[in-house]
Scaffold this active site. Sequence first.
Site, PDB file in Angstrom:
ATOM      1  N   GLY A 197       0.779  -1.246   0.000  1.00  0.00           N
ATOM      2  CA  GLY A 197       0.000   0.000   0.000  1.00  0.00           C
ATOM      3  C   GLY A 197       0.803   1.285   0.000  1.00  0.00           C
TER       4      GLY A 197
ATOM      5  N   ASN B 198       1.678   3.086  -2.592  1.00  0.00           N
ATOM      6  CA  ASN B 198       1.036   4.049  -3.509  1.00  0.00           C
ATOM      7  C   ASN B 198      -0.206   4.664  -2.868  1.00  0.00           C
ATOM      8  OD1 ASN B 198       2.244   4.330  -6.360  1.00  0.00           O
ATOM      9  ND2 ASN B 198       2.510   2.162  -5.867  1.00  0.00           N
TER      10      ASN B 198
ATOM     11  N   MET C  20      -3.555  -6.953  -7.358  1.00  0.00           N
ATOM     12  CA  MET C  20      -2.848  -7.983  -8.107  1.00  0.00           C
ATOM     13  C   MET C  20      -3.788  -9.018  -8.735  1.00  0.00           C
ATOM     14  SD  MET C  20       0.043  -6.686  -7.747  1.00  0.00           S
ATOM     15  CE  MET C  20       1.219  -7.881  -8.366  1.00  0.00           C
TER      16      MET C  20
ATOM     17  N   HIS D 188       1.477   0.931 -12.973  1.00  0.00           N
ATOM     18  CA  HIS D 188       2.240  -0.270 -13.349  1.00  0.00           C
ATOM     19  C   HIS D 188       3.720   0.096 -13.453  1.00  0.00           C
ATOM     20  CE1 HIS D 188       2.990  -4.180 -15.079  1.00  0.00           C
ATOM     21  NE2 HIS D 188       3.723  -3.596 -16.008  1.00  0.00           N
TER      22      HIS D 188
ATOM     23  N   SER E 202       4.033   3.593 -15.433  1.00  0.00           N
ATOM     24  CA  SER E 202       2.939   4.124 -16.248  1.00  0.00           C
ATOM     25  C   SER E 202       1.653   4.123 -15.431  1.00  0.00           C
ATOM     26  CB  SER E 202       2.707   3.233 -17.481  1.00  0.00           C
ATOM     27  OG  SER E 202       3.894   3.033 -18.213  1.00  0.00           O
TER      28      SER E 202
ATOM     29  N   LEU F 118      -4.841  -7.138 -19.485  1.00  0.00           N
ATOM     30  CA  LEU F 118      -3.916  -6.883 -18.376  1.00  0.00           C
ATOM     31  C   LEU F 118      -2.897  -5.802 -18.746  1.00  0.00           C
ATOM     32  CD1 LEU F 118      -2.814  -7.782 -15.553  1.00  0.00           C
ATOM     33  CD2 LEU F 118      -1.287  -9.316 -16.825  1.00  0.00           C
ATOM     34  N   ASP F 119      -2.883  -4.720 -17.983  1.00  0.00           N
ATOM     35  CA  ASP F 119      -1.937  -3.617 -18.181  1.00  0.00           C
ATOM     36  C   ASP F 119      -1.961  -3.110 -19.629  1.00  0.00           C
ATOM     37  OD1 ASP F 119      -1.129  -3.920 -15.492  1.00  0.00           O
ATOM     38  OD2 ASP F 119       0.317  -5.471 -16.063  1.00  0.00           O
TER      39      ASP F 119
HETATM   40  C1  GRF Z   1       3.730  -1.018  -7.370  1.00  0.00           C
HETATM   41  O1  GRF Z   1       4.994  -1.260  -7.896  1.00  0.00           O
HETATM   42  C2  GRF Z   1       2.736  -0.783  -8.467  1.00  0.00           C
HETATM   43  O2  GRF Z   1       3.291  -0.132  -9.568  1.00  0.00           O
HETATM   44  C3  GRF Z   1       2.341  -2.191  -8.845  1.00  0.00           C
HETATM   45  O3  GRF Z   1       2.303  -2.896  -7.636  1.00  0.00           O
HETATM   46  C4  GRF Z   1       3.167  -2.275  -6.696  1.00  0.00           C
HETATM   47  C5  GRF Z   1       2.335  -1.945  -5.517  1.00  0.00           C
HETATM   48  O4  GRF Z   1       3.088  -1.387  -4.475  1.00  0.00           O
HETATM   49  N1  GRF Z   1       1.097  -2.206  -9.584  1.00  0.00           N
HETATM   50  P1  GRF Z   1       2.362  -0.747  -3.232  1.00  0.00           P
HETATM   51  O5  GRF Z   1       1.415  -1.796  -2.670  1.00  0.00           O
HETATM   52  O6  GRF Z   1       1.619   0.463  -3.700  1.00  0.00           O
HETATM   53  O7  GRF Z   1       3.463  -0.418  -2.279  1.00  0.00           O
END
Ligand code: GRF
Length: 231
Positions: free
Chosen positions: A25, A27, A103, A122, A149, A157-158
């Site tokens: 978490g 981000n 995920m 991503h 990105s 996916l992505d």
């Molecule tokens: C990040 O690298 C994001 O780009 C990817 O999964 C990771 C999540 O990290 N989709 P966090 O849980 O936000 O620390």
Amino acid sequence: MNGVDRSAPAKAAPLRVAALASGRGSNLAALLAAHERGDLPVDFVLVASDRADAAALGIASAAGVPTLALNPRNYPRRRAFDLDLFERVAASGAQLLVLAGFMRVIDARALQPWLGRAINIHPSLLPKYPGLHTHRRALEAGDREHGASVHYVTAELDGGPVIAQVRMPIEPGDDEQTLAQRLLPLEHQLLVGTVAAIAAGRLALRDGGILHDGQGLTAPLQWRDGALQAG
Ligand code: GRF
């Protein structure tokens, strides 16, 4: 008149944002910290996860954001889980859904009502390296540049239209860990900057293409010098 100035323009209500996260978490924490600082004028209405033990849920609770954990194992199939999850996100009143380390691949039908209103971060310069192990794959390919990105989410996916990217050089001696460590804080800035631009009404998905300030984007925006800039 009763003392209220009726000529003053009504202040637009802040964008209601929900997030999905499966893990640590960071981000999400960056979004919440920007909000706390006053740099991200949105309302966080829900953080949901497919894992009850996701650290992201604790981060959301600590910030006073409602949380929800749903266990995919309690559903007969993936679609049933996705439909329930996305219905609950809709019930939260969210106008924008941010996938911040969520995920799972999402069922196309569950996603349909969210096309153009869901974004994902991503850790690669899409369209390079969708899926997992992006840092390793960039190193194995001998790339001299890596990045992250933010894209609109589609059932691929992505694979949805890329809104914005951040770039950084790959240095001699870099390994997966050093790349991940250097990229993560840039990811955070990119995500906060992109959500802020959406909240300001500066970005939209129209007919499969991205509008930025009303103009069609021909290349992803680039996060440079603390701002989103035309590529
Ligand atoms: C990040 O690298 C994001 O780009 C990817 O999964 C990771 C999540 O990290 N989709 P966090 O849980 O936000 O620390």
